[in-house]
Motif scaffolding. Structure first.
Motif, PDB file in Angstrom:
ATOM      1  N   LYS A 218       0.834  -1.199   0.000  1.00 57.80           N
ATOM      2  CA  LYS A 218       0.000   0.000   0.000  1.00 57.80           C
ATOM      3  C   LYS A 218       0.871   1.252   0.000  1.00 57.80           C
ATOM      4  CE  LYS A 218      -3.550  -2.722   0.435  1.00 57.80           C
ATOM      5  NZ  LYS A 218      -4.400  -3.016  -0.749  1.00 57.80           N
ATOM      6  N   VAL A 219       0.384   2.284  -0.671  1.00 64.78           N
ATOM      7  CA  VAL A 219       1.096   3.564  -0.666  1.00 64.78           C
ATOM      8  C   VAL A 219       1.109   4.123   0.758  1.00 64.78           C
ATOM      9  CG1 VAL A 219       1.034   5.960  -1.479  1.00 64.78           C
ATOM     10  CG2 VAL A 219       0.547   4.077  -3.063  1.00 64.78           C
ATOM     11  N   GLY A 220       2.260   4.611   1.213  1.00 62.78           N
ATOM     12  CA  GLY A 220       2.397   5.205   2.534  1.00 62.78           C
ATOM     13  C   GLY A 220       2.911   4.256   3.597  1.00 62.78           C
ATOM     14  N   GLN A 221       2.972   2.954   3.323  1.00 61.08           N
ATOM     15  CA  GLN A 221       3.423   2.037   4.362  1.00 61.08           C
ATOM     16  C   GLN A 221       4.937   2.128   4.542  1.00 61.08           C
ATOM     17  OE1 GLN A 221       2.286  -1.723   2.007  1.00 61.08           O
ATOM     18  NE2 GLN A 221       3.927  -2.461   3.356  1.00 61.08           N
ATOM     19  N   PRO A 231      26.285  -1.864   6.307  1.00 62.76           N
ATOM     20  CA  PRO A 231      25.546  -3.073   6.708  1.00 62.76           C
ATOM     21  C   PRO A 231      24.886  -2.974   8.080  1.00 62.76           C
ATOM     22  CG  PRO A 231      27.917  -3.438   6.817  1.00 62.76           C
ATOM     23  CD  PRO A 231      27.732  -2.136   6.145  1.00 62.76           C
ATOM     24  N   ASP A 232      25.367  -2.082   8.941  1.00 62.58           N
ATOM     25  CA  ASP A 232      24.821  -1.978  10.298  1.00 62.58           C
ATOM     26  C   ASP A 232      23.769  -0.884  10.426  1.00 62.58           C
ATOM     27  OD1 ASP A 232      26.568  -3.994  11.127  1.00 62.58           O
ATOM     28  OD2 ASP A 232      28.174  -2.552  11.540  1.00 62.58           O
ATOM     29  N   VAL A 233      23.441  -0.222   9.334  1.00 63.69           N
ATOM     30  CA  VAL A 233      22.497   0.900   9.365  1.00 63.69           C
ATOM     31  C   VAL A 233      21.208   0.488   8.663  1.00 63.69           C
ATOM     32  CG1 VAL A 233      22.097   3.304   8.714  1.00 63.69           C
ATOM     33  CG2 VAL A 233      24.395   2.540   9.364  1.00 63.69           C
ATOM     34  N   ILE A 234      20.077   0.791   9.309  1.00 67.50           N
ATOM     35  CA  ILE A 234      18.767   0.559   8.701  1.00 67.50           C
ATOM     36  C   ILE A 234      18.162   1.924   8.356  1.00 67.50           C
ATOM     37  CG2 ILE A 234      16.440  -0.337   9.035  1.00 67.50           C
ATOM     38  CD1 ILE A 234      17.581  -2.436  10.884  1.00 67.50           C
ATOM     39  N   PHE A 235      17.911   2.148   7.090  1.00 65.08           N
ATOM     40  CA  PHE A 235      17.307   3.391   6.625  1.00 65.08           C
ATOM     41  C   PHE A 235      15.788   3.223   6.602  1.00 65.08           C
ATOM     42  CE2 PHE A 235      21.545   3.183   4.851  1.00 65.08           C
ATOM     43  CZ  PHE A 235      22.051   4.451   5.077  1.00 65.08           C
ATOM     44  N   LYS A 236      15.087   4.309   6.897  1.00 64.04           N
ATOM     45  CA  LYS A 236      13.629   4.299   6.947  1.00 64.04           C
ATOM     46  C   LYS A 236      13.067   4.989   5.703  1.00 64.04           C
ATOM     47  CE  LYS A 236      13.495   2.476  11.095  1.00 64.04           C
ATOM     48  NZ  LYS A 236      12.937   1.124  11.347  1.00 64.04           N
ATOM     49  N   GLY A 237      12.082   4.385   5.118  1.00 63.96           N
ATOM     50  CA  GLY A 237      11.420   4.975   3.962  1.00 63.96           C
ATOM     51  C   GLY A 237       9.953   4.624   3.955  1.00 63.96           C
ATOM     52  N   LYS A 238       9.258   5.085   2.932  1.00 62.30           N
ATOM     53  CA  LYS A 238       7.848   4.746   2.787  1.00 62.30           C
ATOM     54  C   LYS A 238       7.507   4.642   1.303  1.00 62.30           C
ATOM     55  CE  LYS A 238       6.122   9.522   2.924  1.00 62.30           C
ATOM     56  NZ  LYS A 238       5.163  10.447   3.580  1.00 62.30           N
ATOM     57  N   VAL A 239       6.539   3.805   1.022  1.00 58.27           N
ATOM     58  CA  VAL A 239       6.111   3.600  -0.363  1.00 58.27           C
ATOM     59  C   VAL A 239       5.358   4.842  -0.828  1.00 58.27           C
ATOM     60  CG1 VAL A 239       4.706   2.203  -1.913  1.00 58.27           C
ATOM     61  CG2 VAL A 239       5.947   1.102  -0.031  1.00 58.27           C
ATOM     62  N   ASN A 240       5.835   5.448  -1.921  1.00 60.27           N
ATOM     63  CA  ASN A 240       5.135   6.636  -2.421  1.00 60.27           C
ATOM     64  C   ASN A 240       4.568   6.463  -3.816  1.00 60.27           C
ATOM     65  OD1 ASN A 240       7.503   6.686  -3.900  1.00 60.27           O
ATOM     66  ND2 ASN A 240       7.761   8.895  -3.781  1.00 60.27           N
ATOM     67  N   GLN A 241       4.875   5.323  -4.457  1.00 59.41           N
ATOM     68  CA  GLN A 241       4.304   5.098  -5.783  1.00 59.41           C
ATOM     69  C   GLN A 241       4.298   3.609  -6.105  1.00 59.41           C
ATOM     70  OE1 GLN A 241       6.169   7.356  -8.885  1.00 59.41           O
ATOM     71  NE2 GLN A 241       4.934   6.454 -10.512  1.00 59.41           N
ATOM     72  N   ILE A 242       3.186   3.151  -6.668  1.00 60.16           N
ATOM     73  CA  ILE A 242       3.058   1.760  -7.101  1.00 60.16           C
ATOM     74  C   ILE A 242       2.676   1.762  -8.571  1.00 60.16           C
ATOM     75  CG2 ILE A 242       1.817  -0.420  -6.787  1.00 60.16           C
ATOM     76  CD1 ILE A 242       1.326   0.373  -3.893  1.00 60.16           C
ATOM     77  N   ALA A 255       8.215   2.523  -5.951  1.00 61.31           N
ATOM     78  CA  ALA A 255       9.153   3.570  -5.550  1.00 61.31           C
ATOM     79  C   ALA A 255       9.020   3.794  -4.046  1.00 61.31           C
ATOM     80  CB  ALA A 255       8.878   4.863  -6.306  1.00 61.31           C
ATOM     81  N   VAL A 256      10.140   3.670  -3.341  1.00 60.91           N
ATOM     82  CA  VAL A 256      10.196   3.889  -1.895  1.00 60.91           C
ATOM     83  C   VAL A 256      10.984   5.168  -1.639  1.00 60.91           C
ATOM     84  CG1 VAL A 256      10.918   2.961   0.329  1.00 60.91           C
ATOM     85  CG2 VAL A 256      10.097   1.410  -1.463  1.00 60.91           C
TER      86      VAL A 256
END
Length: 358
Positions: A218-221, A231-242, A255-256
């Motif tokens: 879903k868009v926005g998740q 490798p030790d870093v987790i980046f945060k994003g969200k779905v903005n296009q499907i 697209a995230v």
């Protein structure tokens, strides 16, 4: 004596012929013996097997994708002329409105000087004709024609001033100069690309998802992103296009969006990463799986051969679920620990005797 010599020759020919016949008969016997093939009946088909295992899965998709600049613009020349100076270099950070290049404006300035002189003359003509109109020496129509001429001169100057502004090429946004396509002294025409500017303060991670999984997104998740670079870093994003249209491989573009403002761990367009996209709750579950190659026929009418009594192939109908790599989830029809045949199925039928190859 005259009959002895022909008789000897005749006997020699007959003897040679007899020897040739004997040799041919012996060869024919050997050929016939080799041509006879003894029928060998294969009683057991050689196969390989594997054990039905229970595998832990969770409701997440881990998909490799590529980071792309969210904004990328080509800097286009809008004036004709020679580039007199380039004010930027590749890799340089620039701001919105910053000067990128200057184009020779000598001819345009000459046109502006001429137009300005024409406007001054037109203003004087309007002033003189206004005096004549006040005493009735000319008609109102004649005066309006002079006024129109002055207005045309003013419009001409405005157009030339706009052309003069086009000789100063400026960046339309904040970003980084990723490519410069021309050098000082190059000649440009309107529409010639001078440079490319990208904004990587925000990135889009592009991943391709098949039709079975795209409906779960879903868009926005929220999406977690990992990289080999950090490798030790987790980046945060969200779905903005499907994507709404599949490619030739029946995959859809997702697209995230993520911010790229971590100075200790900067990302660049073109890098690879892995997007971990949740497709349901985070609970883990165990499912039975078998290799995809063990499924006979299609996934719409799946069957597998199960090894019975150590040497018998038993054909069973099964219900399959999703595919996890080269494994297929078995929803029903098998039990954990069953031995399924993975190779040799093309020669099998139900109840056929087999021999397991280690």
């Amino acid at each position: 004596m005259k009959y002895i010599k022909p008789a000897i020759i005749t006997l020699a020919v007959l003897f040679i012929g007899f020897l040739g016949y004997q040799k041919l008969s012996a060869n024919k016997a050997i050929i016939d013996e080799k041509a006879q093939q003894q029928e060998v009946k294969i009683t057991a088909i050689p196969v390989t097997t594997t054990t039905v295992n229970s595998q832990k899965v969770n409701n997440e998709l881990a998909i490799i994708g590529t980071f792309a600049a969210r904004k990328e613009l080509s800097i286009i020349a809008e004036a004709q002329g020679r580039i007199t100076s380039l004010k930027v270099t590749e890799g340089q950070s620039i701001g919105r409105g910053q000067l990128i290049a200057s184009i020779d404006d000598a001819s345009i300035r000459a046109q502006l000087t001429t137009a300005q002189a024409s406007l001054d003359k037109a203003k004087k003509d309007v002033e003189r004709y206004s005096n004549l109109l006040s005493v009735g020496a000319i008609s109102q129509t004649q005066f309006e024609e002079i006024q129109l001429g002055m207005q045309n001169q003013q419009s001409n100057i405005t157009a030339i001033q706009q052309q003069l502004q086009y000789t100063r090429v400026k960046s339309p946004m904040n970003g980084i100069v990723s490519e410069i396509l021309l050098e000082e002294g190059s000649f440009t025409n309107p529409g010639t690309e001078i440079a490319t500017v990208v904004d990587i303060s925000q990135l889009n991670m592009i991943v391709m998802v098949d039709e079975r999984d795209v409906v779960k997104i879903k868009v926005g998740q929220s999406v977690n992103i990992t990289t080999d670079v950090y490798p030790d870093v987790i980046f945060k994003g969200k779905v903005n296009q499907i994507g709404v249209q599949a490619d030739a491989a029946r995959k859809y573009e997702i697209a995230v969006e993520l911010n790229n403002n971590d100075r200790q761990h900067p990302l660049k367009a073109g890098m690879y990463g892995t997007a971990i996209i949740p497709t349901g709750d985070n609970t883990e579950k165990f499912v039975l799986t078998v290799p995809r190659k063990s499924v006979a026929g299609s996934l719409k009418q799946p069957q597998v051969y199960v090894l019975k009594d150590g040497n018998i192939a038993s054909l069973k109908n099964v219900e399959v679920g999703e595919t996890i790599g080269d494994q297929v989830v078995i929803l029903s029809g098998l039990q954990e620990g069953d031995q399924v045949i993975t190779t040799g199925q093309i020669n099998l039928d139900d109840g056929r005797q087999v021999k397991v190859i280690k």
